[in-house]
Design a protein around this motif. Structure first.
Motif, PDB file in Angstrom:
ATOM      1  N   LEU A  78       0.907  -1.113   0.116  1.00  8.88           N
ATOM      2  CA  LEU A  78       0.008  -0.050   0.222  1.00  8.88           C
ATOM      3  C   LEU A  78       0.738   1.275   0.274  1.00  8.88           C
ATOM      4  N   ILE A  82       0.444   4.096  -2.746  1.00  5.85           N
ATOM      5  CA  ILE A  82       0.003   5.667  -2.271  1.00  5.85           C
ATOM      6  C   ILE A  82       1.244   6.563  -2.538  1.00  5.85           C
ATOM      7  N   TYR A 109      -3.337  11.481   2.257  1.00  7.69           N
ATOM      8  CA  TYR A 109      -2.424  10.393   1.717  1.00  7.69           C
ATOM      9  C   TYR A 109      -0.889  10.333   2.204  1.00  7.69           C
ATOM     10  N   ALA A 112      -1.307   8.709   5.794  1.00  3.62           N
ATOM     11  CA  ALA A 112      -1.278   7.242   5.344  1.00  3.62           C
ATOM     12  C   ALA A 112      -0.050   6.560   4.846  1.00  3.62           C
ATOM     13  N   PHE A 116       1.988   3.730   7.153  1.00  2.00           N
ATOM     14  CA  PHE A 116       2.271   2.461   6.489  1.00  2.00           C
ATOM     15  C   PHE A 116       3.821   2.144   6.713  1.00  2.00           C
ATOM     16  N   LEU A 138      -8.186   3.364   8.665  1.00  3.79           N
ATOM     17  CA  LEU A 138      -7.685   4.224   7.662  1.00  3.79           C
ATOM     18  C   LEU A 138      -8.790   4.230   6.574  1.00  3.79           C
ATOM     19  N   LEU A 139      -9.354   3.041   6.358  1.00  6.00           N
ATOM     20  CA  LEU A 139     -10.563   2.983   5.311  1.00  6.00           C
ATOM     21  C   LEU A 139     -11.664   4.076   5.677  1.00  6.00           C
ATOM     22  N   HIS A 142     -10.413   7.674   5.053  1.00  6.09           N
ATOM     23  CA  HIS A 142     -10.580   7.882   3.477  1.00  6.09           C
ATOM     24  C   HIS A 142     -11.731   7.957   2.838  1.00  6.09           C
ATOM     25  N   VAL A 145     -12.641  10.827   0.223  1.00  6.50           N
ATOM     26  CA  VAL A 145     -11.638  11.380  -0.820  1.00  6.50           C
ATOM     27  C   VAL A 145     -12.149  11.542  -1.831  1.00  6.50           C
ATOM     28  N   ARG A 176      -7.070   3.932  -5.763  1.00  8.36           N
ATOM     29  CA  ARG A 176      -7.602   3.967  -4.549  1.00  8.36           C
ATOM     30  C   ARG A 176      -8.413   2.926  -4.633  1.00  8.36           C
ATOM     31  N   ARG A 179      -6.222  -0.066  -3.704  1.00 12.83           N
ATOM     32  CA  ARG A 179      -5.792  -0.258  -2.363  1.00 12.83           C
ATOM     33  C   ARG A 179      -6.975  -0.710  -1.235  1.00 12.83           C
ATOM     34  N   ARG A 180      -8.028  -0.169  -1.503  1.00  9.85           N
ATOM     35  CA  ARG A 180      -9.365  -0.433  -0.613  1.00  9.85           C
ATOM     36  C   ARG A 180      -9.799  -2.222  -0.969  1.00  9.85           C
ATOM     37  N   ALA A 183      -6.892  -3.714   1.069  1.00 11.33           N
ATOM     38  CA  ALA A 183      -7.243  -3.698   2.498  1.00 11.33           C
ATOM     39  C   ALA A 183      -8.413  -4.517   2.826  1.00 11.33           C
TER      40      ALA A 183
HETATM   41  C1  COI Z   1      -8.216   5.273   0.154  1.00 13.04           C
HETATM   42  O1  COI Z   1      -9.298   4.879   0.693  1.00 13.04           O
HETATM   43  O2  COI Z   1      -7.959   6.335  -0.406  1.00 13.04           O
HETATM   44  C2  COI Z   1      -7.095   4.323   0.735  1.00 13.04           C
HETATM   45  O3  COI Z   1      -5.824   4.692   0.332  1.00 13.04           O
HETATM   46  C3  COI Z   1      -7.053   3.382   1.689  1.00 13.04           C
HETATM   47  C4  COI Z   1      -5.942   2.698   2.371  1.00 13.04           C
HETATM   48  C5  COI Z   1      -5.260   3.774   3.130  1.00 13.04           C
HETATM   49  C6  COI Z   1      -6.314   1.661   3.095  1.00 13.04           C
END
Ligand code: COI
Length: 432
Positions: A78, A82, A109, A112, A116, A138-139, A142, A145, A176, A179-180, A183
């Motif tokens: 992640l 990012i 960002y 985060a 990480f 974190l979810l 964000h 976003v 995004r 990443r979600r 996670a």
């Molecule tokens: C986001 O939702 O933009 C993410 O990057 C989530 C991640 C930090 C787990």
């Protein structure tokens, strides 16, 4: 770390700005320089994209060792993903960075990324449970976003060429989602292993967040029912009462495939919502509204879904567009609706008051019911349109190599074609 200070140390194009001069005198320049070095280090690494099939195969049989491996993959992957997006943000012209919403995303960002980067390796189940909590936090953090980014990009439309704006937004949004997915998949695998989450939701088994045997007809009907019973009811209560629009599902109605339910249902929900609204407006006053037809096609390699309505087509005098794909654009040059006052207000509301893009369609409906309505006085209802649904559906459809196309029969109706690969062998389309 603020975007301005990062840019100080990176000596980027708009270095002569007075705000930059102020920040270059700050005592923290050395720290920022060090942090930007860390960013460069991570941004120089290639992310490791996955296929749906890999995610399913890896998640099928879990033990402590595999869960710990999965956790450490997420922990190290992640920040790389990012970092690429932070670099993208740093390359934006100064005037874009100063638009509302953009610096908020940058701060999120950056924070985060730092968290990480500093997170220690996970070695056992207990540490993994703590890591899952960290990820869930974190979810949540964000969640706004997308409205923030979307607001910032709308306001930046006059300053960025439409191609640049759209490719930036696409990279941000696809990354995004990716990443979600990683996670949420890891959290789901951990919860299923710990017995905190069911392996079977309804009649469909899950591996992490992937439903292996997702019944397309059931998902379409679920979205149609949610819209019929809940969402549009709220609109009715606000004075738009109309006869319900039926959704007829036909074609290969037994079709099942492995996919992320959230993604399929997000797309179907948005398309049906647009079709129902258009039908209600076009056929206002009629007591017998033409149904919407959802046709499922089970191809060898892909699942097709066509949603056809008689809502008058896409080209309206209010929003004249050059071609249907302009509706996926975040630039006002391609889609003038991007700068509509009511839309900007609704993005602002979503950025600050409630979750911007929801995990499930049920959550979306709940959130609309609960959300405050501070702008109502100004004539903007609580669910005034943010204009995010179609571009996001396009991103969801293309994420694992599928597509979304809209065809307008002007004056009559619209056909939306969704194509989702069904073998799960395509890599995520993350353009790093
Ligand atoms: C986001 O939702 O933009 C993410 O990057 C989530 C991640 C930090 C787990």
């Amino acid at each position: 770390m603020s975007l301005l200070s990062t840019r100080c140390s990176a000596k980027l194009s708009w270095i002569n700005s007075p705000r930059i001069l102020k920040c270059s005198r700050s005592e923290s320049t050395a720290l920022h320089f060090y942090q930007n070095k860390q960013l460069e280090l991570y941004a120089s690494k290639e992310p490791k994209p996955m296929t749906l099939r890999q995610l399913v195969f890896f998640g099928r049989s879990m033990d402590e060792d595999r869960l710990v491996k999965s956790a450490n993959y997420v922990r190290t992957e992640l920040p790389v993903r990012i970092a690429h997006r932070l670099r993208d943000l740093q390359k934006l012209p100064y005037i874009v960075v100063t638009q509302e919403g953009i610096s908020k995303v940058y701060e999120l960002y950056w924070s985060a990324f730092e968290k990480f980067r500093k997170y220690p390796p996970i070695t056992n189940l207990e540490e993994n449970a703590a890591f899952c909590e960290f990820l869930a936090g974190l979810l949540d953090e964000h969640a706004t976003v997308i409205p923030n980014l979307s607001l910032g990009m709308s306001l930046s439309s006059p300053y960025l060429a439409p191609d640049d704006l759209d490719s930036f937004m696409r990279r941000m949004l696809v990354s995004r989602i990716s990443r979600r997915v990683l996670a949420q998949h890891h959290i789901a695998l951990s919860e299923i292993y710990a017995g905190k989450r069911k392996l079977w939701e309804s009649a469909e088994p899950n591996v992490g967040i992937i439903t292996t045997g997702l019944n397309v007809k059931v998902s379409i009907e679920k979205c149609a029912n949610l819209l019929r019973n809940q969402l549009l009811e709220i609109e009715d209560a606000e004075g738009n009462a109309e006869t319900p629009v039926e959704v007829v599902v036909e074609g290969h109605v037994d079709m099942r495939f492995s996919y992320i339910r959230e993604h399929l249902e997000y797309i179907v929900f948005e398309l049906l919502k647009n079709s129902i609204r258009a039908t209600r407006i076009k056929q206002a006053g009629s007591t017998n509204l033409p149904p919407i037809t959802a046709t499922i096609a089970a191809g060898d390699n892909a699942v097709g879904i066509r949603i056809s309505d008689q809502g008058g087509g896409l080209f309206t005098p209010q929003n004249p567009i050059q071609n249907p794909s302009d509706l996926f654009s975040f630039s006002h040059i391609r889609n003038s609706a991007r700068m509509e006052h009511s839309r900007l207000i609704s993005l602002r509301t979503a950025s600050s008051y409630h979750r911007g893009v929801w995990a499930t369609v049920n959550e979306q409906v709940e959130s609309w019911k609960r959300s405050p309505d501070p702008e109502k006085e100004a004539g903007v209802g609580r669910h005034a349109r943010m204009g995010i649904g179609l571009p996001m559906s396009n991103i969801f459809a293309t994420y694992f190599g599928g597509s979304l196309d809209l065809k307008s029969l002007d004056g009559f109706g619209t056909d939306a074609y969704v194509r989702l690969p069904k073998l799960g062998t395509n890599l995520e389309t993350v353009n790093f």
